[in-house]
Design a protein around this motif. Structure first.
Motif, mmCIF file in Angstrom:
data_model
loop_
_atom_site.group_PDB
_atom_site.id
_atom_site.type_symbol
_atom_site.label_atom_id
_atom_site.label_comp_id
_atom_site.label_asym_id
_atom_site.label_seq_id
_atom_site.Cartn_x
_atom_site.Cartn_y
_atom_site.Cartn_z
ATOM 1 N N MET A 1 0.712 -1.089 -0.151
ATOM 2 C CA MET A 1 -0.150 0.031 -0.079
ATOM 3 C C MET A 1 0.880 1.534 -0.158
ATOM 4 S SD MET A 1 -2.788 1.109 3.001
ATOM 5 C CE MET A 1 -1.623 1.357 4.004
ATOM 6 N N THR A 2 0.664 2.195 -0.680
ATOM 7 C CA THR A 2 1.063 3.461 -0.810
ATOM 8 C C THR A 2 0.248 4.703 -1.151
ATOM 9 O OG1 THR A 2 3.101 4.519 -1.580
ATOM 10 C CG2 THR A 2 1.772 3.430 -3.309
ATOM 11 N N ALA A 3 0.624 5.732 -0.492
ATOM 12 C CA ALA A 3 -0.169 6.852 -0.598
ATOM 13 C C ALA A 3 0.695 7.761 -1.939
ATOM 14 C CB ALA A 3 -0.319 7.667 0.455
ATOM 15 N N VAL A 4 -0.157 8.136 -2.993
ATOM 16 C CA VAL A 4 0.468 8.913 -3.951
ATOM 17 C C VAL A 4 0.398 10.208 -3.895
ATOM 18 C CG1 VAL A 4 0.679 8.936 -6.554
ATOM 19 C CG2 VAL A 4 0.451 6.600 -5.404
ATOM 20 N N THR A 5 -0.768 10.666 -3.720
ATOM 21 C CA THR A 5 -1.060 12.235 -3.594
ATOM 22 C C THR A 5 -2.203 12.223 -2.565
ATOM 23 O OG1 THR A 5 -2.877 12.354 -5.063
ATOM 24 C CG2 THR A 5 -0.856 12.855 -5.850
ATOM 25 N N GLN A 6 -2.348 13.352 -1.689
ATOM 26 C CA GLN A 6 -3.167 13.757 -0.868
ATOM 27 C C GLN A 6 -4.340 14.433 -1.215
ATOM 28 O OE1 GLN A 6 -3.171 12.717 2.606
ATOM 29 N NE2 GLN A 6 -1.450 11.490 1.917
ATOM 30 N N SER A 7 -5.707 14.284 -0.938
ATOM 31 C CA SER A 7 -7.071 14.752 -1.116
ATOM 32 C C SER A 7 -8.107 14.381 -0.309
ATOM 33 C CB SER A 7 -7.301 14.664 -2.706
ATOM 34 O OG SER A 7 -8.267 13.895 -2.921
ATOM 35 N N ASP A 8 -9.233 15.012 -0.427
ATOM 36 C CA ASP A 8 -10.338 14.537 0.197
ATOM 37 C C ASP A 8 -10.725 13.051 -0.143
ATOM 38 O OD1 ASP A 8 -10.247 16.948 1.630
ATOM 39 O OD2 ASP A 8 -11.708 17.860 0.719
ATOM 40 N N SER A 9 -10.458 12.747 -1.378
ATOM 41 C CA SER A 9 -10.898 11.513 -1.696
ATOM 42 C C SER A 9 -10.030 10.368 -1.700
ATOM 43 C CB SER A 9 -11.777 11.499 -2.936
ATOM 44 O OG SER A 9 -12.743 12.391 -2.961
ATOM 45 N N THR A 10 -10.134 8.987 -1.386
ATOM 46 C CA THR A 10 -9.451 8.178 -1.794
ATOM 47 C C THR A 10 -9.762 7.170 -2.715
ATOM 48 O OG1 THR A 10 -8.625 8.216 0.519
ATOM 49 C CG2 THR A 10 -8.166 6.110 -0.425
ATOM 50 N N ILE A 11 -8.783 6.666 -3.687
ATOM 51 C CA ILE A 11 -9.159 5.493 -4.602
ATOM 52 C C ILE A 11 -8.056 4.460 -4.192
ATOM 53 C CG2 ILE A 11 -8.859 5.026 -6.939
ATOM 54 C CD1 ILE A 11 -9.404 7.823 -7.738
ATOM 55 N N LEU A 12 -8.736 3.257 -4.291
ATOM 56 C CA LEU A 12 -8.136 2.009 -4.130
ATOM 57 C C LEU A 12 -8.126 1.165 -5.224
ATOM 58 C CD1 LEU A 12 -6.709 -0.155 -2.090
ATOM 59 C CD2 LEU A 12 -8.799 -0.990 -1.467
ATOM 60 N N ILE A 13 -6.791 0.839 -5.782
ATOM 61 C CA ILE A 13 -6.784 0.126 -7.035
ATOM 62 C C ILE A 13 -6.261 -1.262 -6.528
ATOM 63 C CG2 ILE A 13 -5.368 -0.424 -9.087
ATOM 64 C CD1 ILE A 13 -4.829 2.680 -8.958
ATOM 65 N N ILE A 14 -7.248 -2.342 -6.670
ATOM 66 C CA ILE A 14 -6.967 -3.801 -6.547
ATOM 67 C C ILE A 14 -6.548 -4.393 -8.017
ATOM 68 C CG2 ILE A 14 -7.733 -5.716 -5.419
ATOM 69 C CD1 ILE A 14 -9.495 -4.070 -3.847
ATOM 70 N N ASP A 15 -5.530 -4.742 -8.119
ATOM 71 C CA ASP A 15 -4.973 -5.463 -9.361
ATOM 72 C C ASP A 15 -3.648 -6.122 -9.191
ATOM 73 O OD1 ASP A 15 -4.238 -5.740 -12.080
ATOM 74 O OD2 ASP A 15 -5.654 -4.325 -12.813
ATOM 75 N N ASP A 16 -3.468 -7.581 -9.855
ATOM 76 C CA ASP A 16 -2.357 -8.311 -9.693
ATOM 77 C C ASP A 16 -1.439 -7.903 -10.686
ATOM 78 O OD1 ASP A 16 -3.627 -9.478 -11.593
ATOM 79 O OD2 ASP A 16 -3.723 -11.329 -10.886
ATOM 80 N N ASN A 17 -1.449 -7.087 -11.218
ATOM 81 C CA ASN A 17 -0.549 -6.596 -12.360
ATOM 82 C C ASN A 17 0.035 -5.213 -11.857
ATOM 83 O OD1 ASN A 17 0.722 -5.444 -14.580
ATOM 84 N ND2 ASN A 17 -0.164 -7.136 -15.933
ATOM 85 N N ALA A 18 1.481 -5.117 -11.675
ATOM 86 C CA ALA A 18 2.170 -4.069 -11.120
ATOM 87 C C ALA A 18 2.131 -3.186 -12.322
ATOM 88 C CB ALA A 18 3.547 -4.245 -10.860
ATOM 89 N N ASP A 19 1.873 -3.420 -13.622
ATOM 90 C CA ASP A 19 2.149 -2.381 -14.446
ATOM 91 C C ASP A 19 0.717 -1.801 -14.763
ATOM 92 O OD1 ASP A 19 4.785 -2.863 -15.544
ATOM 93 O OD2 ASP A 19 4.335 -4.525 -16.938
ATOM 94 N N THR A 20 -0.301 -2.574 -14.594
ATOM 95 C CA THR A 20 -1.622 -2.019 -14.574
ATOM 96 C C THR A 20 -1.821 -0.759 -13.535
ATOM 97 O OG1 THR A 20 -2.449 -3.758 -15.569
ATOM 98 C CG2 THR A 20 -4.204 -2.351 -14.878
ATOM 99 N N ILE A 21 -1.354 -1.417 -12.295
ATOM 100 C CA ILE A 21 -1.262 -0.182 -11.076
ATOM 101 C C ILE A 21 -0.597 0.922 -11.450
ATOM 102 C CG2 ILE A 21 -0.570 0.211 -8.716
ATOM 103 C CD1 ILE A 21 -1.151 -2.923 -8.228
ATOM 104 N N ARG A 22 0.444 0.575 -11.845
ATOM 105 C CA ARG A 22 1.363 1.936 -12.207
ATOM 106 C C ARG A 22 0.634 2.989 -13.159
ATOM 107 N NH1 ARG A 22 6.166 -0.698 -11.235
ATOM 108 N NH2 ARG A 22 6.094 -1.946 -13.023
ATOM 109 N N LEU A 23 0.069 2.361 -14.338
ATOM 110 C CA LEU A 23 -0.558 2.894 -15.271
ATOM 111 C C LEU A 23 -1.866 3.699 -14.686
ATOM 112 C CD1 LEU A 23 -0.165 3.464 -18.298
ATOM 113 C CD2 LEU A 23 -1.701 1.715 -18.639
#
Ligand SMILES: Nc1nc2c(ncn2[C@@H]2O[C@H](COP(=O)(O)OP(=O)(O)OP(=O)(O)O)[C@@H](O)[C@H]2O)c(=O)[nH]1
Length: 306
Positions: A1-23
């Motif tokens: 788990m990592t925090a990329v940016t801070q804002s009021d909302s949170t998005i969780l990406i669940i994916d077993d492919n690291a490239d898709t997560i990065r994209l």
């Protein structure tokens, strides 16, 4: 788990492919704080801890697939407010319908297109914010801003069961404004409303401990739920609440009790046992309130131990 940016909302990406997560992260990081998980079980754990507004969920994952994750999330009342968008390479109408039928709010096709992803995410974050506002309003009393009776009733039931499970005493204070009919007669209904708002403010600010919940119980009656509170602790709390309202110094010249607005408080603490009900706790507090009124008002009375 990592925090990329801070804002009021949170998005969780669940994916077993690291490239898709990065994209995907790169595409949505300007719109919300982004977290990720690389498998379904970890995603569910993170969702429970972080309560994201949106979950971008891969359908085809090793182990627990997206539909199984979606099923767990949709069944968890704590995750009721997290919306799921499926991300999948299967773009047939049947696949799309299956995603929506599973409880997702939308569907993002692969290969990913940045503009489409951002537009869909933007729309659903906006909808989520509107839903959160509505949800808040549904639990709020329109005049005073305190929680309303419906919310209180459901919290009382939950807390009563929790206190019974953990063997803890649950405290409750019923508050009634003294001679409020005379106040309305003297100043009119509008100023009566302003008086109720001020009293509600004093009660709300007095509910300081974690978990304490103040609500408007009806008309000129309020209620405070006091988690893990013993009878002895209530002895001073009632009078302290009365003094908070007296300190508002709202003139009430026609009241026989005092020249200012006062309240009476009925209090009760119960160690809920098998067979006890929240209604019994409320009834005892109500009886104590009746005693406080009969004893001259502007005071707290604690129901006696059984
Ligand atoms: N302004 C205003 N008045 C309200 C509201 N809800 C209830 N009331 C008034 O509150 C008054 C309550 O009066 P009673 O129940 O007779 O009690 P009381 O005059 O406060 O007297 P005691 O409780 O015995 O001290 C009634 O006149 C109601 O009309 C409200 O939302 N706004």
């Amino acid at each position: 788990m990592t925090a990329v940016t801070q804002s009021d909302s949170t998005i969780l990406i669940i994916d077993d492919n690291a490239d898709t997560i990065r994209l995907l992260s790169a595409m949505v990081r300007g719109q919300a704080r982004v977290l990720f998980a690389t498998n379904g079980a970890a995603g569910i754990d993170i969702a429970r801890l972080q309560r994201p507004q949106l979950i971008l969920l891969d359908v085809e994952m090793a182990g627990m697939d997206g539909f199984a994750v979606c099923d767990v999330i949709r069944r968890d009342p704590a995750l009721r407010s997290s919306a799921i968008i499926f991300v999948t390479a299967q773009s047939s109408p049947e696949a799309e319908i299956a995603c929506l039928d599973a409880g997702a709010v939308d569907f993002i096709p692969k290969p990913l297109n940045a503009a489409v992803v951002q537009a869909r995410v933007r729309t659903h974050l906006r909808l989520q914010a509107a839903l959160a506002t509505l949800d808040g309003l549904a639990h709020q009393d329109g005049l005073t801003g305190l929680f309303n009776r419906r919310h209180f009733d459901s919290q009382l039931a939950t807390e009563f069961a929790r206190h019974r499970r953990h063997g803890m005493p649950l405290g409750l204070a019923l508050v009634d404004v003294d001679h409020f009919k005379l106040y309305n007669d003297q100043y009119g209904h509008q100023q009566g409303d302003a008086c109720l708002k001020a009293v509600a403010g004093a009660i709300r600010e007095g509910a300081r401990r974690p978990g304490e919940l103040a609500a408007r119980y009806g008309g000129e009656e309020f209620v405070v739920l006091l988690p893990n509170t013993r009878r002895e602790e209530l002895l001073t709390y009632g009078d302290w609440l009365c003094s908070r309202v007296t300190m508002l110094d709202l003139p009430h010249p026609t009241a026989p009790t005092a020249p200012a607005v006062t309240i009476s408080v009925g209090l009760c603490s119960m160690l809920p046992a098998e067979g006890d009900t929240p209604e019994a706790l409320l009834h005892k507090a109500d009886m104590a309130l009746y005693e406080a009124k009969a004893a001259g008002r502007n005071r707290g009375v604690v129901a006696g131990p059984d």
